[in-house]
Each structure stands twice: as structure tokens, then as C-alpha cells.
Design a protein around this motif. Structure first.
Motif, short mmCIF file in Angstrom:
data_model
loop_
_atom_site.label_atom_id
_atom_site.label_comp_id
_atom_site.label_asym_id
_atom_site.label_seq_id
_atom_site.Cartn_x
_atom_site.Cartn_y
_atom_site.Cartn_z
N ALA A 33 31.27 45.14 41.43
CA ALA A 33 32.23 44.03 41.38
C ALA A 33 33.66 44.58 41.51
O ALA A 33 34.49 44.00 42.22
N ASP A 78 35.97 37.89 37.37
CA ASP A 78 34.55 37.85 37.72
C ASP A 78 33.79 37.72 36.41
O ASP A 78 34.16 38.37 35.42
N GLU A 80 31.25 39.05 35.42
CA GLU A 80 30.80 40.37 34.91
C GLU A 80 31.85 40.99 33.99
O GLU A 80 31.53 41.60 32.97
#
Ligand code: AKG
Length: 254
Positions: A33, A78, A80
Motif C-alpha cells: 500500500a 488507506d 490498512e
């Protein structure tokens, strides 16, 4: 070492390395990511040329002038990144350290830190608290490595125990960097350590710990993720940059 021993070490030395804190699969996803966001140059970004640390390009127009140093607001980038920031493991660790419910600052660190081999700058000796404003000087940052971090690619250096030291203002320069040119400071800096990190390792360090980082002498960009936490009773002072962004409360766990 269990979390309590790690925290004891943090209290004693101002930093502690926890190998494999992030599970391998999660570290891999975070790394992917981070690279995707970096490649797409997704805003908000901070550039080496803006900071002007030693080794940085002097302007946006010269070679390397568009080199990114930090991808800001990691938390908002994100899912994540938000997940690791508020994960039960991080929350539990911080709750044990602070002894109360924990807040994640979106105003400090909260970024993906990159270091470019050609145009990445070094960071001089400093305490993170220098530009932060809270009721108490008690905040802890969590630095997550997504790959090897060594002296050769610009890893962090820490001065053990420096978070407990009281230094007069003249030990720092105008930008609040600890002056390495002074003999008394140099003697302290000789005790610094640079822990080697591997993907998934975390370093927790106190906001008063003297630290620095070198240039990246390898041929690959280095990525790390860093967040800062404090106890709920330790509020950011109103009207300061520390209070400029709504914080994330980490729901207390059992
Ligand atoms: O990676 C670096 O150059 C160090 C970053 C750092 O110490 C900071 O942003 O406070």
C-alpha cells in the motif's frame, strides 16, 4: 520480552525495539500500500526541498526537487494504515504504557516516511517534543519498518536515556536541533545506538528521546510508517498545531 518488559525498557532507555510486532502478512500489505501511494504521488505530500535538511535539493526546480519525504496523514490514506494505527495490539501496548485510554494524534507524525537514495536528507539530532504542545511531555511514537533499516539506508539513531535528561536551551540551535558541534553534546552523542530493523519490526520511542537518522546510501527507497500516541488526560494545548486536527480515540479494550 512481553509488553510490560518492553515498556519498562522504553521507560528506562527512551526507546525499545519489538521484533516482528506486525505480522508478516500485514507488513507485506502495508508495504504494498505504501509503494502504491508513493508511486501515484497521492496528496498530501511533503517534499525534501521544503524541509531543507542536510542533503536535500535546494528547490523544487533543481535535480531531485520533487523528491517526496513524507506521505502525510497516513491514517486517512488507506484502511490498512488506519487498521494498524488502531489495532488491538497497538492499543493494548499504549494503554499499558499510559495507564489510561489512548489518543492517536493526526497532527504529529501520522505519516509514511520515505528516504530516497539520491535526494533523501539526513535528520539531525532532535527531540520530537520540540514543536509539540501538550499538558505533559509524555507521548510515544510507534515506528513500523517495512523492510531492512540499517545505518546504510538511513536508519534511526537513538541516545539511550536521553528522554530523562534536562538540557539548557543553549544545547540546541535555533531550529531546536541538538548541537553536535559542542563538546558536551558530542560526548552524549557518542553513546547513540542505531538498532537494525527488519520488516514487521516496531520501535517505540519517547517524545523526549534524542534521535537522528542518516542518509540513504543504498540504491532503494526506504519506507516506514510512524504514529504518535498520548494518554487521554494529556490534552494538546488549545490554539497550537498539536490541537489543530481532531484526534482518534482508541476505544479502551479489556
Ligand atoms: O527518517 C528520518 O530521517 C528521521 C525522521 C525523524 O526523526 C522525525 O521525523 O522526527
Amino acid at each position: 520480552m512481553n509488553a510490560r518488559s518492553q515498556i519498562e525498557r522504553l521507560r528506562d532507555r527512551g526507546y525499545v525495539v519489538v521484533p516482528g510486532f506486525v505480522p508478516a502478512l500485514q507488513a507485506k500489505k502495508l508495504n504494498a500500500a505504501a509503494r502504491a501511494q508513493f508511486a501515484a504521488r497521492i496528496d498530501p505530500l511533503e517534499f525534501e526541498a521544503d524541509l531543507q535538511y542536510p542533503g536535500a535539493p535546494r528547490s523544487h526546480t533543481e535535480a531531485g526537487g520533487e523528491t517526496v519525504r513524507r506521505l502525510l496523514d497516513a491514517y486517512g490514506r488507506d484502511p490498512e494504515f488506519a487498521e494498524i494505527a488502531t489495532s488491538p495490539r497497538v492499543r493494548g501496548w499504549m494503554e499499558t504504557y499510559f495507564g489510561e485510554a489512548v489518543m492517536l494524534s493526526r497532527a504529529h507524525h501520522n505519516c509514511l516516511m520515505t528516504k530516497h537514495p539520491l535526494y533523501g536528507s539526513l535528520t539531525g539530532w532532535h527531540r520530537d517534543i520540540r514543536y509539540w504542545s501538550f499538558e505533559r511531555e509524555d507521548l510515544v511514537s510507534a515506528w513500523f519498518a517495512f523492510g531492512d533499516e540499517t545505518v546504510d539506508n538511513g536508519a534511526l539513531w537513538f541516545v539511550p536515556g536521553s528522554h530523562k535528561a534536562a538540557f539548557d536551551a543553549d544545547r540546541f540551535d535555533d531550529a531546536k536541533f541538538f548541537r553536535a558541534d559542542r563538546a558536551d553534546n558530542a560526548a552524549i552523542l557518542r553513546t547513540a545506538e542505531s538498532p537494525r530493523l527488519a520488516s514487521g519490526d516496531a520501535v517505540f520511542f519517547h517524545c523526549n528521546t534524542l534521535h537522528s537518522a542518516g542518509k540513504n546510501l543504498s540504491d532503494a527507497v526506504k519506507f516506514s510508517l510512524v504514529y504518535t500516541y498520548h494518554g487521554g488526560s494529556n490534552a494538546a494545548k488549545a490554539g497550537t498545531r498539536s490541537a489543530s486536527k481532531a484526534e482518534i480515540a482508541l476505544p479502551p479494550g479489556g
